[in-house]
Design a protein around this motif. Structure first.
Motif: not given
Length: 218
Positions: A103, A131-132, A128, A107, A135, A124-125
């Motif tokens: 992760r 990472v989603a 994220l 990033s 997840y 950054v978007a």
């Protein structure tokens, strides 16, 4: 050996990959150490990408370095699992070493690409969104389903796109590096990552829900 909780990677069966894994085992290099090496490569790739924003003539070398470092990171992601299986030693914290560095590396690379393209917010978007997707896979596994590594923008696809972008910048002349609607190539690549992740997340959710209903993880 493939299992439901290992990302399917064809290169694992290659004789060279097996030879390297065996060499690592003979040197008693732990899977967790390989995971940390992959993390360092991911961080270095992100820094190399970000540095291109401020470096002029040397940017091609930085882009090329970033591309190589991404591939080293992916190789480490493959060999840590191979070594763990070959050694037959299950580390109590192995799952943490397997997931957390991934992760952070994702990033770092994506945010670095955002800085390189002059739009850190897109980086950054994209981070994220990446990472989603992970997840959702982890949540499905915790619920009892096999790990779902489906795309279209899973980690290998994200890193393949970032590698292609870096190689293009390292090899193509400046006149072949145009912008579209004011967006640089790194920004466009990050938009592809974000859109791909937005497609990947509900697709994984549907697949995981289906597996749980069928009892595939039992």
């Amino acid at each position: 050996m493939q299992t439901a909780d290992r990302r399917p990677i064809a290169a694992r069966g290659h004789p060279l990959a097996r030879a390297i894994a065996a060499w690592l085992v003979r040197r008693q290099i732990s899977a967790n150490s390989i995971s940390i090496f992959g993390l360092l490569c991911g961080l270095a790739a992100g820094l190399a990408f970000a540095a291109t924003h401020w470096v002029g003539a040397a940017s091609a070398a930085l882009w090329l370095s970033g591309a190589v470092l991404i591939q080293l990171r992916l190789a480490a992601n493959m060999f840590d699992g191979m070594v763990a299986l070959e050694r037959g030693i299950a580390s109590p914290v192995g799952e943490l070493y397997n997931e957390i560095p991934d992760r952070i590396s994702d990033s770092a690379v994506l945010i670095g690409a955002g800085v390189a393209g002059g739009n850190w917010g897109l980086g950054v978007a994209a981070a994220l969104a990446a990472v989603a997707t992970a997840y959702v896979r982890a949540a499905g596994k915790a619920a009892g389903a096999p790990s779902d590594f489906s795309g279209p923008m899973a980690k290998p696809q994200r890193m393949f796109l970032m590698t292609l972008m870096a190689l293009w910048f390292s090899l193509a002349p400046v006149s072949w590096q145009p912008a579209l609607a004011g967006l640089t190539l790194p920004s466009l690549a990050l938009i592809v990552v974000i859109v791909g992740c937005i497609v990947t997340i509900p697709r994984r959710l549907r697949r995981i829900a289906g597996m749980l209903r069928r009892g595939d993880g039992a």
